[in-house]
Write a protein that holds these residues in place. Structure first.
Motif, PDB file in Angstrom:
ATOM      1  N   ASP A 460       4.594  -9.934   3.369  1.00 35.59           N
ATOM      2  CA  ASP A 460       5.094 -10.051   4.737  1.00 35.59           C
ATOM      3  C   ASP A 460       5.375  -8.691   5.356  1.00 35.59           C
ATOM      4  O   ASP A 460       5.198  -8.491   6.561  1.00 35.59           O
ATOM      5  CB  ASP A 460       6.365 -10.906   4.767  1.00 35.59           C
ATOM      6  N   ALA A 461       5.819  -7.745   4.533  1.00 34.78           N
ATOM      7  CA  ALA A 461       6.148  -6.416   5.059  1.00 34.78           C
ATOM      8  C   ALA A 461       4.893  -5.742   5.619  1.00 34.78           C
ATOM      9  O   ALA A 461       4.925  -5.121   6.690  1.00 34.78           O
ATOM     10  CB  ALA A 461       6.768  -5.559   3.966  1.00 34.78           C
ATOM     11  N   ALA A 462       3.781  -5.854   4.924  1.00 34.27           N
ATOM     12  CA  ALA A 462       2.541  -5.226   5.390  1.00 34.27           C
ATOM     13  C   ALA A 462       2.109  -5.820   6.730  1.00 34.27           C
ATOM     14  O   ALA A 462       1.713  -5.089   7.652  1.00 34.27           O
ATOM     15  CB  ALA A 462       1.446  -5.396   4.346  1.00 34.27           C
ATOM     16  N   ARG A 463       2.202  -7.126   6.859  1.00 32.91           N
ATOM     17  CA  ARG A 463       1.781  -7.772   8.109  1.00 32.91           C
ATOM     18  C   ARG A 463       2.660  -7.335   9.278  1.00 32.91           C
ATOM     19  O   ARG A 463       2.168  -7.048  10.379  1.00 32.91           O
ATOM     20  CB  ARG A 463       1.847  -9.289   7.944  1.00 32.91           C
ATOM     21  N   ALA A 487       2.090   0.393   6.265  1.00 35.03           N
ATOM     22  CA  ALA A 487       1.476  -0.925   6.091  1.00 35.03           C
ATOM     23  C   ALA A 487       0.447  -0.917   4.975  1.00 35.03           C
ATOM     24  O   ALA A 487       0.400  -1.834   4.141  1.00 35.03           O
ATOM     25  CB  ALA A 487       0.820  -1.365   7.401  1.00 35.03           C
ATOM     26  N   LEU A 488      -0.382   0.141   4.943  1.00 32.76           N
ATOM     27  CA  LEU A 488      -1.401   0.226   3.906  1.00 32.76           C
ATOM     28  C   LEU A 488      -0.752   0.417   2.534  1.00 32.76           C
ATOM     29  O   LEU A 488      -1.164  -0.184   1.537  1.00 32.76           O
ATOM     30  CB  LEU A 488      -2.364   1.378   4.205  1.00 32.76           C
ATOM     31  N   GLY A 489       0.322   1.243   2.495  1.00 30.35           N
ATOM     32  CA  GLY A 489       1.055   1.410   1.241  1.00 30.35           C
ATOM     33  C   GLY A 489       1.656   0.097   0.767  1.00 30.35           C
ATOM     34  O   GLY A 489       1.633  -0.216  -0.425  1.00 30.35           O
ATOM     35  N   ALA A 490       2.197  -0.684   1.713  1.00 29.63           N
ATOM     36  CA  ALA A 490       2.767  -1.988   1.351  1.00 29.63           C
ATOM     37  C   ALA A 490       1.689  -2.913   0.805  1.00 29.63           C
ATOM     38  O   ALA A 490       1.905  -3.632  -0.182  1.00 29.63           O
ATOM     39  CB  ALA A 490       3.442  -2.610   2.570  1.00 29.63           C
ATOM     40  N   ALA A 491       0.521  -2.907   1.439  1.00 31.52           N
ATOM     41  CA  ALA A 491      -0.578  -3.751   0.963  1.00 31.52           C
ATOM     42  C   ALA A 491      -1.054  -3.314  -0.423  1.00 31.52           C
ATOM     43  O   ALA A 491      -1.355  -4.146  -1.280  1.00 31.52           O
ATOM     44  CB  ALA A 491      -1.732  -3.699   1.953  1.00 31.52           C
ATOM     45  N   LEU A 492      -1.127  -2.005  -0.641  1.00 30.72           N
ATOM     46  CA  LEU A 492      -1.522  -1.509  -1.956  1.00 30.72           C
ATOM     47  C   LEU A 492      -0.476  -1.862  -3.011  1.00 30.72           C
ATOM     48  O   LEU A 492      -0.810  -2.086  -4.181  1.00 30.72           O
ATOM     49  CB  LEU A 492      -1.744   0.003  -1.908  1.00 30.72           C
ATOM     50  N   ASP A 500      -7.267  -9.696   0.099  1.00 30.02           N
ATOM     51  CA  ASP A 500      -7.924  -8.570   0.782  1.00 30.02           C
ATOM     52  C   ASP A 500      -6.993  -7.866   1.759  1.00 30.02           C
ATOM     53  O   ASP A 500      -7.443  -7.249   2.732  1.00 30.02           O
ATOM     54  CB  ASP A 500      -9.171  -9.068   1.531  1.00 30.02           C
ATOM     55  N   ASP A 501      -5.684  -7.935   1.520  1.00 37.24           N
ATOM     56  CA  ASP A 501      -4.723  -7.359   2.465  1.00 37.24           C
ATOM     57  C   ASP A 501      -4.996  -5.881   2.728  1.00 37.24           C
ATOM     58  O   ASP A 501      -4.947  -5.418   3.879  1.00 37.24           O
ATOM     59  CB  ASP A 501      -3.298  -7.519   1.936  1.00 37.24           C
ATOM     60  N   ALA A 502      -5.258  -5.124   1.676  1.00 41.01           N
ATOM     61  CA  ALA A 502      -5.462  -3.686   1.844  1.00 41.01           C
ATOM     62  C   ALA A 502      -6.671  -3.404   2.719  1.00 41.01           C
ATOM     63  O   ALA A 502      -6.640  -2.515   3.579  1.00 41.01           O
ATOM     64  CB  ALA A 502      -5.624  -3.011   0.490  1.00 41.01           C
TER      65      ALA A 502
END
Length: 900
Positions: A460-463, A487-492, A500-502
Motif C-alpha cells: 500500500d505504501a508504494a501505491r 515508491a520504487l524503494g517500497a516496491a523493491l 509486478d509492482d516494481a
C-alpha cells in the motif's frame, strides 16, 4: 543500610544495599525499579536517598510535561550545574542550549548525552559519589528518556548511580535492557499486618482475605483504600460490578478524600498539580491571583496528601493526577491562566505558552502564535517531539482555517522527523480540512505515504507514494523524483510478494524528466535496473553512489546501501554506513537513527567486528522502542547466524517471517532465508543450508541476491550438488563481470574455486584471498580461508591445510563467530593439530572497546578526547586503559604501540 525499616522489602533493600556498596567502591550502578502504581517504588527511592552517600539529585517525570523537551533532565542536572564550566566547550554549549540557558544551533542529542555523562563524572570527581534518582519514569519527556538511557548505558568507572522507578503495566519497553528490580506486592503476612494498621476496627476474616487478594499486597492500596470505606462497606470488601484497575481505584480513593477538603484547598492542590516543578514562591503568586489565602495547604497536609517545604511534594503521583482529573474543565483553565500570568515570559516562555494554551477555552491566535514560536525554540534546542506538540496545539487554537492547516501540516512533519510517524495521519486529516494550495496538498499525500511506509513497508505504501509523486510532477519536480524513488524503494522492499509492482512504479517514474542530483541519479539507475537489467544499470548506479553523501542525503541511505551491495562496492558501503551512523547521531534525527545504526552494524558484521556490531544493534533496538519505529532485523539476524546461535536466531527469524507475509515484505523473506543458509553452512549442516539458499535466490532482491547465491554455491558444493553449484556460479558471473570491483572479482574467484574446474581450484582460492578487501570483508576472507583449508585437507596436503585452517580458526574465534570457529576447529583437529582452547588466555585479549581506546591513545589522543570520540567519560577511559596496560604487560602509553 538498615534492612527492617520497610515492611516486607528485605529482597529489595538488599539489592539497594549492594548498589550503594558498589558506588562507594568507585563503580557505577544503574537500576530500574518496576512495579504497579502504589507498589512502594517511591518509598524505596526515599529509603535509598536517605542511606546514600554523597550528593543525591532527584527528578520525576510529570504527565503534563511529557512534551516539553529536557524537562526531567533539567530537573536532574540543576544541582550539578556548578560543574558546567569544567566541561569542554562543545559539551557545555550543547547543554546550555538544550536547557534554554543560551542561544545557539540545535544541539546534537548525543552531544547532550555526553555532556550529561561528563557532568555526572565531574560532580563525582569533585567529591563524594553521586546518586541520581528518577521517579515516574513512565512520564519522562522523549528527549530526557533518550539521553538518560544513553548515559545509563555508558556509566562505568564513575562513582555514580542512576536509579529509575517506572510504572507497570505500562510501557514495558521503557529503559529496556537496563538492570531491573521488580517491585511486587508484599508477602501475605506483611500485607495482612499493614492492612490491620489501616483498618478502623475489626473486620471479618473472610473480608480480609478478599481485600488482600484484590489488592495483591499493594502497600498503597492496603493503606489508602480502607480510609474511605465505612465498616458496612468494608463488610463487602472492595469488589463491585465490573473490573476496575488498582490504579483507578487508588485514584478514585484520593479523589474522594480531595472532595472532602475546603474549596480553597482543592484549588491549591490543582495548582500544585499543574505546576510540576514544585516552585513554592511561584505557586503562591498564582494562588494569590486565584484568591486562595495563606494556610489553605493545612487541610491537605493534615490529610497526608501533600507536603510543603522548599518544594511541593505530593504523597504519591496518583494524588497529583487525582487533583486535576477531578476538576472541571473551566476551573482547570482558570488555574492554568493564573500560572501563566505569574511565569516570567523572558525566563520561561515555553512553559508560560503551554499554560496559556491549556487556559484557552477556544481558538486564540495570540496563544497559537506564541506556541509556534515555542516550537521554533524547541527545534533550536533539539527537541523535535516538543516542537511537534507545540505545533499540534497551535493548530488546534488557530481560528483561521488556512494557517490552521499550515500548522497542522508542520506538526505532522515535526512528528515524522521526531520518530513518531503514527501521529502523522490524524494531523494530515486535520490539515486537509483547511484550504491547501495544490503543492501543500501534494505534500500532505507524500508525507502520509512516507509515514505509512515507515510504519509498514507493504504494497500500500508504494501505491500511495506513486499517487503523491504524480501530483507533484507539475508542482515540484525534484520532490516528485524523490517521491518516485521512495515508491520504487517500497516496491523493491515488497519484492516477491509484490508481483509486478516494481515494474509498474519504474514505468511510471521513467516518464519524469531525469535529474542530476543524488535522488535523481538513484531513481534513474533503479529504473534501469528494474526495466533493463543488471548490466545496463551498473553505470547509472555507480554514478549515483558517487554522488551520494550521507551527510547531505541521510534519508536516501536506506536505498543507497542495498545499491552498494548490488554493485559489490564495499568502499561505498562502508563510507555511507559510517557517515550515516555518525551524522545521524550528531544531528539527533531519531526518525532515521535506528536504521542508520542497523546499516552500520551490518557492515561491521561482515567486517568481522561482531562485538561492535552488537553494541550498535542494542542501541538501535533501544531507540526503536523509544520512537515506536520498527528496526530492520537484518544486522541482528546476520550477527546471530555468524555467532552460530541457532535458537536465538530462530526466535528472531520465525516471527520476522510471519510478519513479512502479513506486512507484504518479501525482502524480509529473502533475509530470513539467507540467514538460515549462513547458519546452516556455519554449523556444517549443508543440506539445510542449500534448501534455505534456494529460497533466498528464488527472487532477485536488490542487494540480497548475490549473498544468497554464494551461500547456495558453498552448500551445493558440500552437498554433492555440483551441477547446481556450477550453474549458480555462471549466473553470478553475469553480475560480477559487469561490476568489476575487487569484491566482485574475489566473490567470483571463490565461486569458481567451489564450483569450477578442479584444475583451477587452488588458483581461484588464492586469487579470492588475495583480492577480497580484508578490512571491509574480514568475515568473507576468513570463510574463504576455511574453505581453502578444507579443500587442502581433502587433498591430503595437511601442512598447508593447517596453516589456512589455523588462520581461519583464530579469525573466527577472535570475531566471536562461534559456529564457523567450531567448524574450523574440527577441520584443524582432523589435520592432527591440537586446537588451542580460547579460555583463560582469551580473557587477556583486548575487547573491541579496549582496542579502540588503546589505538586512540597511541594516536596521541587525551582521555577527554578519547571519551568524546567514544561517548565515554574520561574516568571510564582511564579505567579501561589501566586494564589494557595490565593485559598487554605495559606501564605507559609509550609502550602501547609496540605491544599492539
Amino acid at each position: 543500610m538498615p534492612i527492617g525499616t520497610l515492611r516486607g522489602r528485605r529482597r529489595e533493600l538488599e539489592e539497594l544495599d549492594r548498589l550503594i556498596t558498589g558506588v562507594r567502591g568507585g563503580r557505577s550502578r544503574v537500576l530500574v525499579l518496576r512495579g504497579e502504581a502504589g507498589a512502594g517504588k517511591t518509598a524505596l527511592l526515599d529509603h535509598l536517598c536517605a542511606a546514600a552517600p554523597g550528593l543525591v539529585v532527584r527528578a520525576a517525570g510529570v504527565e503534563s510535561e511529557t512534551e516539553i523537551a529536557y524537562a526531567a533532565l533539567q530537573q536532574l542536572c540543576s544541582p550539578l550545574m556548578t560543574h558546567l564550566d569544567r566541561l569542554p566547550e562543545p559539551q557545555r554549549q550543547a547543554l546550555a542550549v538544550g536547557f534554554g540557558l543560551a542561544a545557539g544551533d540545535a544541539p546534537d542529542a548525543l552531544l547532550v548525552g555526553l555532556a550529561v555523562l561528563r557532568l555526572l563524572a565531574e560532580a563525582a570527581e569533585a567529591g563524594e559519589p553521586v546518586m541520581c534518582v528518577v521517579d515516574d519514569a513512565q512520564w519522562l519527556d522523549r528527549m530526557s528518556e533518550v539521553i538518560l538511557t544513553f548515559v545509563a548505558r555508558r556509566l562505568d568507572a564513575e562513582p555514580v548511580a542512576l536509579v529509575f522507578a517506572a510504572r507497570t503495566p505500562g510501557d514495558e519497553k521503557l529503559l529496556t535492557g537496563l538492570p531491573e528490580l521488580r517491585v511486587g506486592g508484599l508477602p501475605d503476612a506483611d500485607a495482612r499486618a499493614l492492612l490491620g494498621s489501616a483498618l478502623p476496627g475489626p473486620v471479618d476474616e473472610r473480608v480480609l482475605d478478599r481485600i488482600l487478594a484484590e489488592t495483591r499486597g499493594n502497600p498503597l492500596a492496603l493503606l489508602e483504600l480502607p480510609r474511605d470505606l465505612t465498616p458496612a462497606e468494608l463488610a463487602f470488601g472492595f469488589g463491585g460490578p465490573g473490573e476496575i484497575s488498582l490504579a483507578s481505584r487508588l485514584e478514585q480513593s484520593f479523589q474522594r478524600r480531595i472532595a472532602d477538603l475546603p474549596p480553597e484547598t482543592r484549588t491549591l492542590l490543582v495548582a500544585a498539580a499543574l505546576e510540576p516543578v514544585g516552585d513554592v514562591p511561584l505557586l503562591w503568586r498564582a494562588l494569590e491571583r486565584l484568591g486562595v489565602p495563606p494556610g489553605a495547604e493545612a487541610p491537605a497536609e493534615a490529610a497526608g496528601l501533600v507536603e510543603f517545604g522548599a518544594r511541593v511534594r505530593f504523597r504519591h503521583p496518583l494524588v497529583r493526577s487525582a487533583s486535576w482529573r477531578s476538576t472541571e474543565a473551566a476551573a482547570l483553565r482558570t488555574v492554568h491562566r493564573a500560572l501563566a500570568d505569574v511565569i516570567d515570559p523572558h525566563q520561561e516562555p515555553d512553559r508560560r505558552a503551554w499554560h496559556r494554551a491549556h487556559a484557552a477555552a477556544g481558538p486564540d491566535e495570540a496563544v497559537a502564535g506564541e506556541l509556534e514560536r515555542s516550537a521554533g525554540r524547541a527545534l533550536r534546542r533539539g527537541g523535535r517531539s516538543a516542537a511537534a506538540a507545540f505545533l499540534e496545539r497551535a493548530a488546534e487554537l488557530t481560528p483561521d482555517p488556512k494557517p490552521r492547516a499550515t500548522r497542522a501540516l508542520a506538526a505532522a512533519q515535526a512528528h515524522f522527523l521526531a520518530g513518531s510517524p503514527a501521529r502523522v495521519p490524524d494531523l494530515l486529516a486535520a490539515a486537509e480540512i483547511g484550504p491547501l494550495d495544490p503543492l501543500a496538498q501534494a505534500g500532505v499525500e507524500r508525507l502520509r505515504a512516507q509515514a505509512a511506509f515507515w510504519l509498514n513497508h507493504g504494497r500500500d505504501a508504494a501505491r500511495a507514494l506513486v499517487a503523491a509523486a504524480r501530483r507533484l510532477e507539475e508542482l515540484d519536480l525534484p520532490a516528485a523524483r524523490e517521491t518516485y524513488l521512495s515508491a520504487l524503494g517500497a516496491a523493491l522492499h515488497t519484492g516477491r510478494l509484490g508481483e509486478d509492482d516494481a515494474r509498474v512504479v519504474a514505468e511510471a517514474a521513467r516518464a519524469v524528466e531525469p535529474g542530476d542530483d543524488a535522488a535523481g541519479l538513484l531513481l534513474a539507475g533503479l529504473i534501469t535496473w528494474t526495466l533493463d537489467g543488471y548490466q545496463a544499470a551498473v553505470g547509472p548506479l555507480t554514478r549515483a553512489l558517487a554522488a551520494l553523501d550521507a551527510r547531505e542525503h541521510l534519508k536516501l541511505i536506506w536505498i543507497g546501501v542495498p545499491v552498494a551491495h548490488e554493485l559489490f562496492d564495499d568502499e561505498a558501503w562502508n563510507r555511507l554506513t559510517g557517515q550515516a551512523a555518525t551524522f545521524a547521531r550528531d544531528t539527533g534525527v531519531l526518525s532515521v537513527l535506528p536504521s542508520m545504526l542497523t546499516f552500520r552494524a551490518g557492515a561491521l558484521v561482515i567486517a568481522g567486528r561482531l562485538a561492535e556490531a552488537s553494541e550498535l544493534i542494542g542501541e538501535a533496538e533501544t531507540l526503536g522502542r523509544a520512537t515506536g519505529l520498527v528496526t530492520q532485523p537484518s544486522a541482528s539476524l546476520n550477527l546471530l547466524a555468524y555467532r552460530g546461535a541457532e535458537r536465538p536466531a530462530l526466535d528472531v527469524m520465525e516471527p520476522a517471517e510471519r510478519d513479512a507475509r502479513t506486512r507484504e515484505e518479501g525482502r524480509l523473506l529473502a533475509l530470513a532465508a539467507h540467514t538460515r543458509a549462513v547458519l546452516g553452512n556455519g554449523l556444517g549442516r549443508y543440506p539445510e543450508a542449500l534448501a534455505a539458499a534456494r529460497q533466498a535466490v528464488a527472487y532477485e532482491d536488490l542487494g540480497f541476491w548475490h549473498w544468497g547465491v554464494l551461500e547456495l554455491i558453498e552448500a551445493a558444493a558440500r552437498s554433492g550438488a555440483t551441477g547446481e553449484a556450477a550453474e549458480a556460479a555462471e549466473q553470478l558471473r553475469r553480475r560480477t563481470s559487469a561490476a568489476g570491483t575487487k569484491w566482485a572479482v574475489g566473490a567470483q574467484a571463490l565461486a569458481d574455486a567451489l564450483a569450477g574446474p578442479a584444475t583451477r581450484t587452488e588458483e581461484q582460492f588464492r586469487a579470492a584471498i588475495e583480492v577480497l578487501p580484508a578490512d571491509h570483508l574480514g568475515m568473507v576472507v576468513a570463510r574463504t580461508r576455511l574453505l581453502f583449508g578444507e579443500w587442502l585437507r581433502r587433498e591430503n596436503r595437511r601442512a598447508e591445510a593447517r596453516n589456512e585452517l589455523r588462520i581461519a580458526y583464530e579469525a573466527f574465534a577472535g570475531m566471536g563467530a562461534a559456529g564457523f570457529a567450531e567448524r574450523a576447529g574440527r577441520e584443524l583437529t582432523a589435520t592432527g593439530e591440537t586446537v588451542r582452547k580460547r579460555g583463560a588466555a582469551a580473557r587477556e585479549e583486548l575487547t573491541p572497546q579496549e582496542s579502540q581506546i588503546a589505538r586512540l591513545a597511541v594516536a596521541g589522543r587525551t582521555n577527554p578526547e578519547i571519551g568524546a570520540a567514544l561517548f565515554l567519560s574520561p574516568r571510564t577511559v582511564e579505567w579501561h586503559l589501566r586494564k589494557v596496560f595490565a593485559k598487554l604487560g605495559v606501564t605507559s602509553r609509550r609502550e602501547l604501540a609496540g605491544a599492539l
